[in-house]
Motif scaffolding. Sequence first.
Motif, PDB file in Angstrom:
ATOM      1  N   ALA A 162      -8.445  -3.331  -8.354  1.00  0.00           N
ATOM      2  CA  ALA A 162      -9.157  -2.308  -7.605  1.00  0.00           C
ATOM      3  C   ALA A 162      -8.559  -2.005  -6.080  1.00  0.00           C
ATOM      4  N   GLY A 163      -8.060  -3.291  -5.645  1.00  0.00           N
ATOM      5  CA  GLY A 163      -7.386  -3.319  -4.514  1.00  0.00           C
ATOM      6  C   GLY A 163      -5.896  -2.917  -4.724  1.00  0.00           C
ATOM      7  N   VAL A 164      -5.254  -2.978  -5.586  1.00  0.00           N
ATOM      8  CA  VAL A 164      -3.996  -2.322  -5.938  1.00  0.00           C
ATOM      9  C   VAL A 164      -4.319  -0.833  -5.647  1.00  0.00           C
ATOM     10  N   VAL A 165      -5.000  -0.363  -6.370  1.00  0.00           N
ATOM     11  CA  VAL A 165      -5.450   1.255  -6.299  1.00  0.00           C
ATOM     12  C   VAL A 165      -5.623   1.768  -4.941  1.00  0.00           C
ATOM     13  N   HIS A 166      -6.497   1.227  -4.022  1.00  0.00           N
ATOM     14  CA  HIS A 166      -6.680   1.113  -2.696  1.00  0.00           C
ATOM     15  C   HIS A 166      -5.416   1.019  -1.724  1.00  0.00           C
ATOM     16  N   THR A 168      -2.205   1.386  -3.129  1.00  0.00           N
ATOM     17  CA  THR A 168      -1.512   2.477  -3.204  1.00  0.00           C
ATOM     18  C   THR A 168      -1.687   3.620  -2.305  1.00  0.00           C
ATOM     19  N   ARG A 169      -3.046   3.964  -2.295  1.00  0.00           N
ATOM     20  CA  ARG A 169      -3.475   5.239  -1.405  1.00  0.00           C
ATOM     21  C   ARG A 169      -3.091   5.310  -0.017  1.00  0.00           C
ATOM     22  N   TYR A 170      -3.449   3.835   0.379  1.00  0.00           N
ATOM     23  CA  TYR A 170      -2.901   3.591   1.817  1.00  0.00           C
ATOM     24  C   TYR A 170      -1.504   3.723   2.075  1.00  0.00           C
ATOM     25  N   ALA A 171      -0.840   2.879   1.164  1.00  0.00           N
ATOM     26  CA  ALA A 171       0.676   3.268   1.640  1.00  0.00           C
ATOM     27  C   ALA A 171       1.350   4.471   1.297  1.00  0.00           C
ATOM     28  N   ALA A 172       0.812   5.339   0.467  1.00  0.00           N
ATOM     29  CA  ALA A 172       1.023   6.875   0.200  1.00  0.00           C
ATOM     30  C   ALA A 172       0.939   7.467   1.508  1.00  0.00           C
ATOM     31  N   ARG A 173      -0.344   7.281   1.935  1.00  0.00           N
ATOM     32  CA  ARG A 173      -0.620   8.080   3.241  1.00  0.00           C
ATOM     33  C   ARG A 173       0.332   7.768   4.323  1.00  0.00           C
ATOM     34  N   GLN A 174       0.603   6.366   4.608  1.00  0.00           N
ATOM     35  CA  GLN A 174       1.315   6.145   5.693  1.00  0.00           C
ATOM     36  C   GLN A 174       2.755   6.251   5.539  1.00  0.00           C
ATOM     37  N   TYR A 175       3.200   6.245   4.543  1.00  0.00           N
ATOM     38  CA  TYR A 175       4.905   6.451   4.332  1.00  0.00           C
ATOM     39  C   TYR A 175       5.602   7.807   3.706  1.00  0.00           C
ATOM     40  N   ALA A 176       4.499   8.789   3.594  1.00  0.00           N
ATOM     41  CA  ALA A 176       4.660  10.263   2.977  1.00  0.00           C
ATOM     42  C   ALA A 176       5.703  10.864   3.787  1.00  0.00           C
ATOM     43  N   ASP A 177       5.548  10.657   5.233  1.00  0.00           N
ATOM     44  CA  ASP A 177       6.513  11.067   6.200  1.00  0.00           C
ATOM     45  C   ASP A 177       7.862  10.664   6.323  1.00  0.00           C
ATOM     46  N   VAL A 178       8.121   9.735   5.528  1.00  0.00           N
ATOM     47  CA  VAL A 178       9.513   9.109   5.665  1.00  0.00           C
ATOM     48  C   VAL A 178      10.056   9.083   4.288  1.00  0.00           C
ATOM     49  N   GLY A 179       9.223  10.011   3.359  1.00  0.00           N
ATOM     50  CA  GLY A 179       9.784  10.212   2.131  1.00  0.00           C
ATOM     51  C   GLY A 179       9.643   9.191   1.015  1.00  0.00           C
ATOM     52  N   VAL A 180       8.676   8.283   1.231  1.00  0.00           N
ATOM     53  CA  VAL A 180       8.252   7.204   0.195  1.00  0.00           C
ATOM     54  C   VAL A 180       7.144   7.734  -0.616  1.00  0.00           C
ATOM     55  N   ARG A 181       7.057   7.983  -1.725  1.00  0.00           N
ATOM     56  CA  ARG A 181       6.041   8.241  -2.484  1.00  0.00           C
ATOM     57  C   ARG A 181       5.545   6.881  -3.291  1.00  0.00           C
ATOM     58  N   VAL A 182       4.181   6.804  -3.162  1.00  0.00           N
ATOM     59  CA  VAL A 182       3.560   5.496  -3.789  1.00  0.00           C
ATOM     60  C   VAL A 182       2.538   5.728  -4.632  1.00  0.00           C
ATOM     61  N   ASN A 183       2.671   5.576  -6.175  1.00  0.00           N
ATOM     62  CA  ASN A 183       1.592   5.770  -7.090  1.00  0.00           C
ATOM     63  C   ASN A 183       1.298   4.554  -7.874  1.00  0.00           C
ATOM     64  N   ALA A 184       0.305   4.640  -8.757  1.00  0.00           N
ATOM     65  CA  ALA A 184      -0.072   3.681  -9.598  1.00  0.00           C
ATOM     66  C   ALA A 184      -0.241   4.156 -11.056  1.00  0.00           C
ATOM     67  N   VAL A 185       0.070   3.217 -11.826  1.00  0.00           N
ATOM     68  CA  VAL A 185      -0.316   3.628 -13.297  1.00  0.00           C
ATOM     69  C   VAL A 185      -1.500   2.514 -13.803  1.00  0.00           C
ATOM     70  N   ALA A 186      -2.711   3.141 -14.602  1.00  0.00           N
ATOM     71  CA  ALA A 186      -3.655   2.132 -14.705  1.00  0.00           C
ATOM     72  C   ALA A 186      -3.954   2.104 -16.323  1.00  0.00           C
ATOM     73  N   PRO A 187      -3.101   1.318 -16.806  1.00  0.00           N
ATOM     74  CA  PRO A 187      -3.155   0.916 -18.184  1.00  0.00           C
ATOM     75  C   PRO A 187      -4.554   0.512 -18.879  1.00  0.00           C
ATOM     76  N   GLY A 188      -4.867   0.822 -19.931  1.00  0.00           N
ATOM     77  CA  GLY A 188      -5.984   0.237 -20.726  1.00  0.00           C
ATOM     78  C   GLY A 188      -5.509  -0.916 -21.448  1.00  0.00           C
ATOM     79  N   LEU A 189      -6.177  -1.317 -22.719  1.00  0.00           N
ATOM     80  CA  LEU A 189      -5.777  -2.412 -23.417  1.00  0.00           C
ATOM     81  C   LEU A 189      -4.418  -1.944 -23.948  1.00  0.00           C
TER      82      LEU A 189
END
Length: 250
Positions: A162-166, A168-189
């Motif tokens: 859950a911390g990784v998810v948040h 990810t969103r934090y970093a995405a917002r902070q670095y979007a204006d310098v061209g860095v996209r940050v996403n996550a994948v959430a696999p199941g089993l």
Amino acid sequence: MGVLDGRVALVTGGAAGIGLASALALAEAGADVVIGDLNAEAGAEARERIVGLGRQSLFIATDATDEEQVAELVARTVADLGGLDLALNNVGRGELGRTVTTTTLESWNAILGLSLTSTWLACKHEIPAMVERGGGAIVNMASSAGVSPQVTASPAYAAAKAGVVHLTRYAARQYADVGVRVNAVAPGLTLTRRVEAWFDADAIAEEVADSQFVARAALPAEVAAAVVYLCSPAAAMVTGHTLPVSGGVR
């Protein structure tokens, strides 16, 4: 021509499982790939497979919870391959049979270190290298356990992911204006060797039948396909997103 031709990718935890499948998929899409992992034998084998696909590759033995080693991993990637464009941060582990009251402090700290702190350290050192290149794309490895409560996942693992998810969103917002996209994948089993060592076939079938719309476990290559998409130009307008690869977890 591959969609990632000319790109340099870094995969932590890239010697086995989803990390290895992703490293190979990134190479097949045209990227040169650096693998950071503690398993030297498996890491060397992974490097050879990537070279066999016609791509440049390095294996660098790395403890992803050690900041000096993570910094060195990124620095060597830049020095040896000319820069850093893409990253999959894929280090983590869980445990079975623990509840909120039976999890030990030692286990809690170890799992958060491997699954969350390692992701933050990687982002911390990858982002400046990507900014130097004019931008890049990071994919963090979350989990369906970090999105929806699952009693089969340990509380430490669920909290870390859950911390990784948040993060990810934090970093995405902070670095979007310098061209860095940050996403996550959430696999199941997912049918990695570790999962197959933990569960027999009947237990896997029972777990997915009760918890997913698509009643089978995912394959590592299916998660890797999501990683490649999020790294590709096709996902240019996707950032701050956690993409489930979980068969529709209920």
